[in-house]
Scaffold this active site. Structure first.
Site, PDB file in Angstrom:
ATOM      1  CG  ASP A 258      -1.745   1.243   1.371  1.00  0.00           C
ATOM      2  OD1 ASP A 258      -2.571   1.486   0.475  1.00  0.00           O
ATOM      3  OD2 ASP A 258      -1.564   1.983   2.356  1.00  0.00           O
ATOM      4  CB  VAL A 260       5.499   2.105  -2.076  1.00  0.00           C
ATOM      5  CG1 VAL A 260       4.990   0.696  -1.859  1.00  0.00           C
ATOM      6  CG2 VAL A 260       5.411   2.495  -3.541  1.00  0.00           C
ATOM      7  CG  HIS A 261       2.713   7.499  -2.664  1.00  0.00           C
ATOM      8  ND1 HIS A 261       1.937   6.564  -3.303  1.00  0.00           N
ATOM      9  CD2 HIS A 261       1.884   8.156  -1.817  1.00  0.00           C
ATOM     10  CE1 HIS A 261       0.689   6.653  -2.875  1.00  0.00           C
ATOM     11  NE2 HIS A 261       0.635   7.618  -1.965  1.00  0.00           N
ATOM     12  CD  GLU A 295      -2.081   2.964  -3.419  1.00  0.00           C
ATOM     13  OE1 GLU A 295      -2.913   3.871  -3.623  1.00  0.00           O
ATOM     14  OE2 GLU A 295      -1.868   2.495  -2.283  1.00  0.00           O
ATOM     15  CG  ASP A 320      -3.540   6.079  -9.074  1.00  0.00           C
ATOM     16  OD1 ASP A 320      -4.224   5.040  -9.110  1.00  0.00           O
ATOM     17  OD2 ASP A 320      -3.134   6.575  -8.003  1.00  0.00           O
ATOM     18  CG  ASP A 321      -0.658   9.326 -14.867  1.00  0.00           C
ATOM     19  OD1 ASP A 321      -0.987   9.771 -13.755  1.00  0.00           O
ATOM     20  OD2 ASP A 321       0.293   9.782 -15.525  1.00  0.00           O
ATOM     21  CG  HIS A 323      -8.916   5.551 -12.373  1.00  0.00           C
ATOM     22  ND1 HIS A 323      -9.034   6.806 -11.806  1.00  0.00           N
ATOM     23  CD2 HIS A 323     -10.108   4.937 -12.191  1.00  0.00           C
ATOM     24  CE1 HIS A 323     -10.245   6.945 -11.308  1.00  0.00           C
ATOM     25  NE2 HIS A 323     -10.916   5.820 -11.510  1.00  0.00           N
ATOM     26  CG  HIS A 324      -6.205   9.823 -12.316  1.00  0.00           C
ATOM     27  ND1 HIS A 324      -6.999   9.046 -11.511  1.00  0.00           N
ATOM     28  CD2 HIS A 324      -5.148  10.218 -11.534  1.00  0.00           C
ATOM     29  CE1 HIS A 324      -6.468   8.968 -10.304  1.00  0.00           C
ATOM     30  NE2 HIS A 324      -5.347   9.667 -10.289  1.00  0.00           N
ATOM     31  N   GLY A 392     -14.199   4.988  -2.952  1.00  0.00           N
ATOM     32  CA  GLY A 392     -14.389   5.301  -1.542  1.00  0.00           C
ATOM     33  C   GLY A 392     -13.889   6.666  -1.126  1.00  0.00           C
ATOM     34  CG  ASN A 393     -10.063   7.849  -0.883  1.00  0.00           C
ATOM     35  OD1 ASN A 393     -10.454   7.554   0.241  1.00  0.00           O
ATOM     36  ND2 ASN A 393      -8.878   7.477  -1.338  1.00  0.00           N
TER      37      ASN A 393
END
Length: 569
Positions: A258, A260-261, A295, A320-321, A323-324, A392-393
């Site tokens: 989860d 890792v950034h 992630e 994520d890019d 998805h976005h 969820g966010n």
């Protein structure tokens, strides 16, 4: 010598050996519970702040700190919850997966699920009862959101405080092993989401034993592990042993790391690299594939690059890019990080180059972001059109199908399945689930609850809902009201996906209002509006979301929808 956990309570023939790292103390006492008898025993001191003891017939135990009984940081099971005694587990599990070789990275089709909301039961047995359904869907691995013990009976899992203890309300250790065993018998892998960037708030006793947490860094979610300060060697050991624990003792086929950034480490060897090295050794010893997935929102190929290129050698990472780009284009949303997205050209770049922000300026971040992925293969990236965070966010917790119509939803589904990358379904997506996935908790600490509620009121405004409410949790459960048009489409496109490799050697172009993707003798047509397209070859239809011609060639007018064609020449 086979791997064995050297922390917590371990059964050795007729004895139980206890070992804990607690450098804050010169002496440490353990409280042993044996057939309703309670004994307090001083432990043996070892080097570097460790204490150990061997005893017999122990059922439960805790540590005596400042006249308080505190559970073991490496407890295997907390049947009484995060504040209760730790349980000794000595029973052996009868594994039936001796011939299991894991799931090859090239064959991954992942299904992310939350144990508590996936079924009406809300436990591991509820997942077991759906394994045949998941097998028939065509996925090859389920990814469990975190199951390490958290406060209360319901939570997303990212507030876990006992890394080694399996959530009691889900069924505990035996039931998790049974889930993995049954999945393997059906040819399905199990990937576990683990959290090594922070620890949750309620029941977090680690800081009472030693400097487990960093004094330099923080996260928005809780204290961060100490990976690079004084005493960090033993903290790193605590974390890397946990990664191995899930692989060796629970037969997991992979770990999803989860956020890792938010793992900060300036050591010469980054903790991610150390975890990767140990997992590769385990993979070799066990002779089965173990998939390590990160992630990260850094868009940094270093995470998944091989060691010879100074990378951490993680197997794959979320993108994520991707998805976005799809979400912003289809929904028109431009709030928060979506302000950086929204054009069809960005979808093309995501299909061809993976990261859209690969060393270019981000308005949202107000800085240059990311780096090019170079020649890394498509199997190094996980893509999705929904996941627990992206639903969820949201302030309203809405799923994608509540934001766009079914035809656009199926167009996006087509694009991510027919991309060169590993697809990940979020539970219920495959049949058109419309129930929200909200943020829910079950804390018992009144001060924590009040702070949580006030924080959510400020964040959500008019969309506020009580995260502690039973109603919030129940609303987030899957309805299992199946739209068979969507479900059958998913089953069919998964079959097609399994025929493809992860080569990024694809041709993508925009024509009128459509995307045309050529790969592996297939043509993918994604028309967001009525379009006119021009084709030099003849193609035969194999799957579509709407009425498309059986054969297409030359100049063709098409309506909104998506279709997959095979070369007919």
């Amino acid at each position: 010598m086979p791997w064995k956990l050297d922390l917590g309570a371990n059964c050795e023939k007729s004895n139980v050996s206890f070992r804990i790292w607690s450098p804050y103390y010169d002496s440490l006492s353990i409280v042993l519970y044996k057939q309703n008898k309670k004994e307090i025993v001083e432990m043996n001191k070892e080097d570097k702040g460790y204490f150990s003891l061997k005893d017999k017939d122990v059922e439960y135990y805790s540590y005596l700190i400042e006249n308080m009984e505190i559970p073991d940081p490496a407890s295997r099971y907390q049947p009484e919850g995060v504040h209760g005694k730790s349980k000794v587990l000595c029973e052996n599990f009868n594994w039936e997966d001796k011939e299991w070789e894991g799931i090859d990275q090239n064959n991954l089709i992942i299904y992310e699920l939350h144990v508590g909301t996936f079924s009406e039961r809300g436990d591991f047995q509820g997942v077991i009862e759906k394994l045949d359904y998941l097998k028939n869907l065509g996925i090859t691995a389920i990814e469990l959101m975190p199951v390490s013990q958290f406060g209360g009976k319901r939570n997303w899992g990212y507030d876990g405080v006992f890394l080694y203890a399996v959530q009691n309300s889900y069924g505990g250790p035996y039931e998790l092993k049974r889930l993995v065993n049954e999945a393997h018998k059906k040819g399905l892998g199990v990937i576990l989401d683990v959290v090594y960037n922070h620890v949750g708030p309620e029941g977090n006793y680690l800081g009472k034993f030693g400097p487990y947490f960093s004094s330099r860094y923080t996260t928005p979610w809780g204290p961060i592990f100490n990976y690079d300060e004084a005493w960090s060697d033993e903290v790193r050991h605590y974390v890397t042993q946990n990664a191995l624990y899930w692989i060796y003792e629970y037969h997991m086929d992979g770990l999803r790391l989860d956020a890792v950034h938010s793992i900060y480490d300036i050591s010469p060897k980054h903790i991610l690299s150390e975890i990767s090295d140990k997992i590769k050794i385990a993979e070799s010893e066990l002779k089965r594939k173990i998939n390590l997935i990160a992630e990260s929102d850094l868009n940094d190929p270093k995470i998944i690059s091989p060691k010879e290129k100074c990378g951490y050698n993680i197997d794959a990472q979320w993108s994520d890019d991707f998805h976005h780009a799809l979400h912003a284009y289809a929904t028109g949303e431009r709030d928060s990080y979506y302000e950086d997205f929204g054009s069809i050209e960005q979808i093309v770049k995501a299909l061809e180059k993976v990261f859209i922000y690969d060393g270019v300026y981000s308005n949202f971040r107000k800085k240059t972001h990311g780096a090019p992925v170079g020649d890394l293969g498509g199997n190094k990236f996980i893509v999705y059109i929904q996941n627990h965070d992206q639903i969820g966010n949201r302030k309203d917790g809405k799923r994608l199908l509540n934001l766009i119509d079914k035809q656009n939803f199926l167009i996006l589904s087509t694009l991510y399945f027919m991309s060169p990358y590993i697809p990940m379904i979020f539970m219920g997506e495959e049949y058109g689930e419309k129930n929200p996935f909200l943020f829910f908790t079950d804390f018992s600490d009144v001060q924590l609850i009040n702070a949580l509620r006030e924080g959510r009121k400020k964040e959500l405004g008019e969309y506020y809902y009580d995260p502690q409410s039973d109603d919030t949790y129940n609303k987030s459960k899957l309805s299992w009201k199946i739209d068979y048009e969507i479900l059958n489409f998913y089953k069919n496109i998964i079959k097609i996906k399994k025929e493809l490799d992860h080569s990024r050697n694809i041709l993508v172009k925009i024509e009128d209002n459509s995307l045309l993707i050529e790969r592996d003798k297939l043509l993918v047509v994604a028309a967001f509006k009525d379009s006119t397209i021009h084709l030099k070859k003849k193609w035969k239809l194999i799957l579509s979301t709407a009425e498309f011609p059986e054969y297409i060639e030359g100049e063709i007018k098409i309506g909104r929808g998506a279709a997959i064609y095979r070369n007919a020449n």
